[in-house]
Design a protein around this motif. Sequence first.
Motif, PDB file in Angstrom:
ATOM      1  N   ALA A  21      18.580 -41.274  -4.131  1.00 36.35           N
ATOM      2  CA  ALA A  21      17.199 -41.575  -4.649  1.00 36.35           C
ATOM      3  C   ALA A  21      17.173 -42.507  -5.666  1.00 36.35           C
ATOM      4  N   GLU A  22      18.227 -42.440  -6.642  1.00 35.87           N
ATOM      5  CA  GLU A  22      18.582 -43.381  -7.787  1.00 35.87           C
ATOM      6  C   GLU A  22      18.659 -44.865  -7.370  1.00 35.87           C
ATOM      7  N   ALA A  23      19.336 -45.204  -6.250  1.00 36.57           N
ATOM      8  CA  ALA A  23      19.577 -46.390  -5.682  1.00 36.57           C
ATOM      9  C   ALA A  23      18.353 -47.117  -5.253  1.00 36.57           C
ATOM     10  N   GLN A  24      17.146 -46.393  -5.290  1.00 42.89           N
ATOM     11  CA  GLN A  24      15.894 -47.034  -4.785  1.00 42.89           C
ATOM     12  C   GLN A  24      15.008 -46.813  -5.960  1.00 42.89           C
ATOM     13  N   SER A  25      15.464 -46.791  -7.138  1.00 43.85           N
ATOM     14  CA  SER A  25      14.475 -46.492  -8.111  1.00 43.85           C
ATOM     15  C   SER A  25      14.250 -47.779  -9.040  1.00 43.85           C
ATOM     16  N   ILE A  26      12.953 -48.174  -9.046  1.00 44.89           N
ATOM     17  CA  ILE A  26      12.712 -49.323 -10.102  1.00 44.89           C
ATOM     18  C   ILE A  26      11.545 -48.937 -10.795  1.00 44.89           C
ATOM     19  N   LYS A  27      11.612 -49.234 -11.998  1.00 43.20           N
ATOM     20  CA  LYS A  27      10.307 -49.191 -12.941  1.00 43.20           C
ATOM     21  C   LYS A  27       9.886 -50.136 -13.654  1.00 43.20           C
ATOM     22  N   LEU A  28       8.500 -50.271 -13.815  1.00 46.66           N
ATOM     23  CA  LEU A  28       7.931 -51.593 -14.396  1.00 46.66           C
ATOM     24  C   LEU A  28       7.962 -51.305 -15.720  1.00 46.66           C
ATOM     25  N   LEU A  29       8.358 -52.161 -16.653  1.00 46.09           N
ATOM     26  CA  LEU A  29       8.305 -52.064 -18.038  1.00 46.09           C
ATOM     27  C   LEU A  29       7.368 -53.076 -18.619  1.00 46.09           C
ATOM     28  N   LYS A  30       7.021 -54.067 -18.260  1.00 50.06           N
ATOM     29  CA  LYS A  30       6.070 -54.923 -18.843  1.00 50.06           C
ATOM     30  C   LYS A  30       5.594 -55.965 -17.842  1.00 50.06           C
ATOM     31  N   THR A  31       4.322 -56.219 -18.148  1.00 44.92           N
ATOM     32  CA  THR A  31       3.410 -57.146 -17.403  1.00 44.92           C
ATOM     33  C   THR A  31       2.897 -58.109 -18.211  1.00 44.92           C
ATOM     34  N   THR A  32       3.104 -59.621 -18.110  1.00 48.20           N
ATOM     35  CA  THR A  32       2.571 -60.574 -18.872  1.00 48.20           C
ATOM     36  C   THR A  32       1.909 -61.593 -17.980  1.00 48.20           C
ATOM     37  N   LEU A  33       0.448 -61.888 -18.504  1.00 49.96           N
ATOM     38  CA  LEU A  33       0.053 -62.811 -17.837  1.00 49.96           C
ATOM     39  C   LEU A  33       0.027 -64.204 -18.579  1.00 49.96           C
ATOM     40  N   LEU A  34       0.809 -65.160 -17.902  1.00 47.07           N
ATOM     41  CA  LEU A  34       1.054 -66.568 -18.544  1.00 47.07           C
ATOM     42  C   LEU A  34      -0.308 -67.488 -17.934  1.00 47.07           C
ATOM     43  N   GLU A  35      -1.398 -67.237 -18.642  1.00 45.29           N
ATOM     44  CA  GLU A  35      -2.809 -67.734 -18.185  1.00 45.29           C
ATOM     45  C   GLU A  35      -2.579 -69.397 -18.290  1.00 45.29           C
ATOM     46  N   ASN A  36      -2.020 -69.978 -19.201  1.00 46.23           N
ATOM     47  CA  ASN A  36      -2.068 -71.311 -19.243  1.00 46.23           C
ATOM     48  C   ASN A  36      -0.804 -72.063 -18.734  1.00 46.23           C
ATOM     49  N   TYR A  37       0.073 -71.310 -17.966  1.00 44.86           N
ATOM     50  CA  TYR A  37       1.193 -71.810 -17.279  1.00 44.86           C
ATOM     51  C   TYR A  37       1.117 -71.681 -15.766  1.00 44.86           C
ATOM     52  N   PRO A  38       1.148 -72.563 -14.935  1.00 45.46           N
ATOM     53  CA  PRO A  38       0.910 -72.577 -13.727  1.00 45.46           C
ATOM     54  C   PRO A  38       2.037 -72.327 -12.752  1.00 45.46           C
ATOM     55  N   SER A  39       1.910 -71.626 -11.579  1.00 45.50           N
ATOM     56  CA  SER A  39       2.961 -71.595 -10.558  1.00 45.50           C
ATOM     57  C   SER A  39       4.351 -71.266 -10.713  1.00 45.50           C
TER      58      SER A  39
END
Length: 313
Positions: A21-39
């Motif tokens: 189960a641990e081998a499949q464990s992934i957790k989101l720590l942070k999300t950041t929108l780079l509104e002025n930086y494209p693609s």
Amino acid sequence: MKKWSIYSIAATLIALMLNKAEAQSIKLLKTTLLENYPSASGIEFYKGKLYIMGDDATHLLVLNPDHQPIDSVSIFQYNGKRIHYTIKPDLESLTIGTYKRDYYLIATPSFSAENRNTIYAFPLENIRHYKTFVTSMPISHLKHIGIQEPNLEGTAFVDKSVILSNRANFAQPENYLVQVPVKKRLLKKHNRWEKAAIALPKTDSTIGISGLEYWSENDILLFTASTEATSSATADGAIGQSYLGYFSNYSKQKNKASITPDKLINLSQELNIGNQKVEGICVESRMGNIMILHFVTDNDDGQSILYKAQLTF
């Protein structure tokens, strides 16, 4: 004694299940929108800094591990936020290499068209003193080894080779890892370029490999992939789900004609981020069985999203 053996076996089985189960464990720590930086398509980490490149952006972006901008390097002169797709350099990947003991951040284009043929090398001690190398050699060499529609989206140095990932689409449904020798005299010989098909599960949409990262300490090649409704290397399409996968003991497998990842994790589901086109990956650190990762997304809408996640093996 017999009763104790049964308990021991049961405890061992439970431990194995927990490890799996641990081998499949992934957790989101942070999300950041780079509104002025494209693609945002390429990302790399070096000495406490994140480097990001967009395939139609005018500059290289530098951030700290908490996603705060700290620097940038202007590369292209263009009146507009996004360079038009007909002339964009299409820099799709970032990786770090060495030359004469100096470290360079290398930005590589897709080589999906004749004008997408310039490699940028940024010395990490002074990133503003970058150099450019114009070459169409990868286009002809990839075609020589049977890849008729080049679309390189990932790069990683492994031992004395650079590994390139060529992205699949509806018309070209196979993803490839291409092993290229670093030595100049061998690099020019197309018969020294070797491809390996990536065995991925069949889905309703074609899964396309989008980014690579090699962690030499543990001999792991990580990759990102995503689904996009397109039948060519240059056209955008409806965006589907994204994935994270990896190959363990990669250096012992890189000469195979076909290679299967040890794990393929659905990031859209596991991180609850929905349909995103994850384009690049880098490793910030690893301690024990925990790895800190950063991902970038290019959703073709003029902005980018940066994710920080914890992967437990």
